[in-house]
Design a protein around this motif. Structure first.
Motif, mmCIF file in Angstrom:
data_model
loop_
_atom_site.group_PDB
_atom_site.id
_atom_site.type_symbol
_atom_site.label_atom_id
_atom_site.label_comp_id
_atom_site.label_asym_id
_atom_site.label_seq_id
_atom_site.Cartn_x
_atom_site.Cartn_y
_atom_site.Cartn_z
ATOM 1 N N LEU A 129 -13.191 11.887 -44.415
ATOM 2 C CA LEU A 129 -13.693 10.819 -43.086
ATOM 3 C C LEU A 129 -13.377 10.617 -41.980
ATOM 4 C CD1 LEU A 129 -16.883 9.141 -43.270
ATOM 5 C CD2 LEU A 129 -14.955 7.668 -44.720
ATOM 6 N N VAL A 130 -13.652 9.955 -41.177
ATOM 7 C CA VAL A 130 -13.415 9.029 -39.906
ATOM 8 C C VAL A 130 -13.959 7.971 -40.109
ATOM 9 C CG1 VAL A 130 -12.272 8.975 -37.196
ATOM 10 C CG2 VAL A 130 -12.574 11.108 -38.638
ATOM 11 N N GLY A 131 -14.967 7.589 -39.753
ATOM 12 C CA GLY A 131 -15.501 6.277 -39.908
ATOM 13 C C GLY A 131 -17.402 6.757 -39.211
ATOM 14 N N ASP A 132 -17.384 5.485 -40.101
ATOM 15 C CA ASP A 132 -19.141 5.204 -39.627
ATOM 16 C C ASP A 132 -19.503 5.012 -37.822
ATOM 17 O OD1 ASP A 132 -22.232 4.621 -39.684
ATOM 18 O OD2 ASP A 132 -22.276 4.314 -41.714
ATOM 19 N N THR A 133 -20.327 5.389 -37.397
ATOM 20 C CA THR A 133 -20.848 4.469 -36.191
ATOM 21 C C THR A 133 -21.103 3.061 -36.459
ATOM 22 O OG1 THR A 133 -22.269 5.851 -35.529
ATOM 23 C CG2 THR A 133 -20.516 6.649 -34.724
ATOM 24 N N ASP A 146 -9.213 13.047 -20.014
ATOM 25 C CA ASP A 146 -8.242 12.013 -20.321
ATOM 26 C C ASP A 146 -8.170 11.491 -22.758
ATOM 27 O OD1 ASP A 146 -7.348 10.920 -17.830
ATOM 28 O OD2 ASP A 146 -9.400 9.715 -17.794
ATOM 29 N N GLY A 147 -8.650 12.037 -23.391
ATOM 30 C CA GLY A 147 -8.579 12.148 -24.889
ATOM 31 C C GLY A 147 -9.763 10.871 -25.037
ATOM 32 N N ASN A 148 -10.750 9.910 -23.989
ATOM 33 C CA ASN A 148 -11.087 9.117 -24.566
ATOM 34 C C ASN A 148 -12.312 10.226 -24.963
ATOM 35 O OD1 ASN A 148 -10.179 7.331 -22.802
ATOM 36 N ND2 ASN A 148 -10.471 8.077 -21.064
ATOM 37 N N PHE A 149 -12.844 9.529 -26.506
ATOM 38 C CA PHE A 149 -13.768 9.957 -27.653
ATOM 39 C C PHE A 149 -15.448 9.439 -27.330
ATOM 40 C CE2 PHE A 149 -14.896 10.956 -32.496
ATOM 41 C CZ PHE A 149 -15.433 12.071 -32.170
ATOM 42 N N TRP A 150 -16.299 10.351 -26.417
ATOM 43 C CA TRP A 150 -17.850 9.378 -26.539
ATOM 44 C C TRP A 150 -18.938 10.301 -27.255
ATOM 45 C CZ3 TRP A 150 -17.859 6.432 -22.718
ATOM 46 C CH2 TRP A 150 -16.696 5.977 -21.731
ATOM 47 N N TYR A 151 -20.013 9.478 -28.412
ATOM 48 C CA TYR A 151 -20.526 9.734 -28.606
ATOM 49 C C TYR A 151 -22.166 9.315 -27.962
ATOM 50 C CZ TYR A 151 -23.951 8.204 -32.881
ATOM 51 O OH TYR A 151 -24.508 7.842 -33.868
ATOM 52 N N LEU A 152 -23.106 9.893 -27.768
ATOM 53 C CA LEU A 152 -24.427 10.031 -27.111
ATOM 54 C C LEU A 152 -25.712 9.631 -28.216
ATOM 55 C CD1 LEU A 152 -26.314 9.378 -24.725
ATOM 56 C CD2 LEU A 152 -26.230 12.127 -24.750
ATOM 57 N N HIS A 158 -21.270 6.090 -25.839
ATOM 58 C CA HIS A 158 -20.809 5.264 -26.601
ATOM 59 C C HIS A 158 -19.552 5.422 -26.285
ATOM 60 C CE1 HIS A 158 -23.907 2.816 -28.823
ATOM 61 N NE2 HIS A 158 -24.634 3.659 -29.669
ATOM 62 N N GLN A 159 -18.232 4.914 -26.269
ATOM 63 C CA GLN A 159 -16.875 5.305 -26.913
ATOM 64 C C GLN A 159 -16.542 4.651 -27.881
ATOM 65 O OE1 GLN A 159 -14.630 3.956 -23.498
ATOM 66 N NE2 GLN A 159 -12.180 5.507 -24.927
ATOM 67 N N LEU A 160 -15.703 5.766 -28.594
ATOM 68 C CA LEU A 160 -15.636 5.952 -30.244
ATOM 69 C C LEU A 160 -13.956 5.763 -30.216
ATOM 70 C CD1 LEU A 160 -17.900 7.771 -31.731
ATOM 71 C CD2 LEU A 160 -18.251 5.137 -31.431
ATOM 72 N N ASP A 161 -13.309 5.206 -31.264
ATOM 73 C CA ASP A 161 -12.012 5.379 -31.737
ATOM 74 C C ASP A 161 -12.167 6.317 -32.328
ATOM 75 O OD1 ASP A 161 -9.770 4.888 -32.738
ATOM 76 O OD2 ASP A 161 -9.722 2.794 -32.632
ATOM 77 N N PRO A 162 -11.246 7.280 -32.115
ATOM 78 C CA PRO A 162 -11.211 9.212 -32.551
ATOM 79 C C PRO A 162 -10.078 8.336 -34.493
ATOM 80 C CG PRO A 162 -9.499 8.374 -31.144
ATOM 81 C CD PRO A 162 -10.464 7.413 -30.165
ATOM 82 N N THR A 163 -9.878 7.296 -34.166
ATOM 83 C CA THR A 163 -9.237 7.163 -35.332
ATOM 84 C C THR A 163 -9.945 6.348 -36.630
ATOM 85 O OG1 THR A 163 -8.412 5.172 -35.002
ATOM 86 C CG2 THR A 163 -6.706 6.843 -34.425
ATOM 87 N N ASN A 164 -10.935 5.829 -35.950
ATOM 88 C CA ASN A 164 -11.803 5.465 -37.005
ATOM 89 C C ASN A 164 -13.109 5.125 -36.792
ATOM 90 O OD1 ASN A 164 -11.757 3.191 -35.156
ATOM 91 N ND2 ASN A 164 -10.728 1.550 -36.572
#
Length: 204
Positions: A129-133, A146-152, A158-164
């Protein structure tokens, strides 16, 4: 640009294709998952493809983590994706640049009502588990160069924090019903694919 065909595709479910980024036309590479389909696809730094597979229509469906030869489309390996020893369904996955860590988003194909929960998945299929959006949708995942994490999900990017998996920012889109996401690393252009059998490609 590679694309995977889902289990509801009208032709070649479970196959991978190369996709023309201008016209959206696809060329079949191979069919590593038969029967069933691919729900997610990503490449690691060595160029190997990792995917999440799902079996045929109907019932509660769970996913395997598959490794695919991008040249031939041949299946290299396939292992169940498990959380605490229980199989789950994954709606999409993405490989983090620089680390090759695989991230996946829970879908509801397994009937667990856990859509939108983010995990890391190791090569043996163990999901952590990383986290719940908090969005309650499966959606598409991708990293930009650039390592930014995206969720469609549906009509929001949404841009997500990959740590949580916390949402950092959200962009509302003028279309809905799309659940696949890829980002071209050369210029960070976003591509989305339609849900269902249409496999429609949209440039965001």
């Amino acid at each position: 640009l590679y694309g995977g065909l889902g289990r509801v595709s009208l032709s070649d479910p479970g196959a991978i294709m190369t996709v023309d980024q201008v016209s959206g036309a696809g060329i079949l590479v191979g069919d590593p998952v038969t029967p069933g389909g691919l729900t997610g696809l990503g490449a690691d730094s060595s160029g190997l493809l990792w995917g999440s597979s799902i079996d045929g229509p109907g019932g509660n469906r769970v996913s395997n983590l598959v490794q695919i030869d991008p040249a031939s489309g041949a299946l290299i390996s396939s292992v169940p994706i498990l959380v605490g020893g229980a199989p789950i369904s994954i709606g999409d996955l993405a490989v983090q640049p620089g680390t090759d860590v695989i991230f996946g988003v829970h879908s509801n194909s397994d009937g667990a009502n856990s859509c939108g929960i983010i995990y890391t998945i190791n090569e043996s299929g163990l999901a952590v588990l990383v986290g719940d959006t908090g969005q309650g949708r499966s959606g598409g995942l991708s990293f930009d160069s650039d390592g930014n994490f995206w969720y469609l999900e549906f009509n929001q990017l949404h841009q997500l924090d990959p740590t949580n998996a916390a949402i950092l920012n959200t962009t509302n889109l003028d279309f809905g019903g799309h659940d696949g996401l890829a980002i071209r690393p050369s210029d960070n252009v976003f591509y989305a694919t339609g849900s269902g059998p249409s496999n429609q490609q949209v440039r965001i």
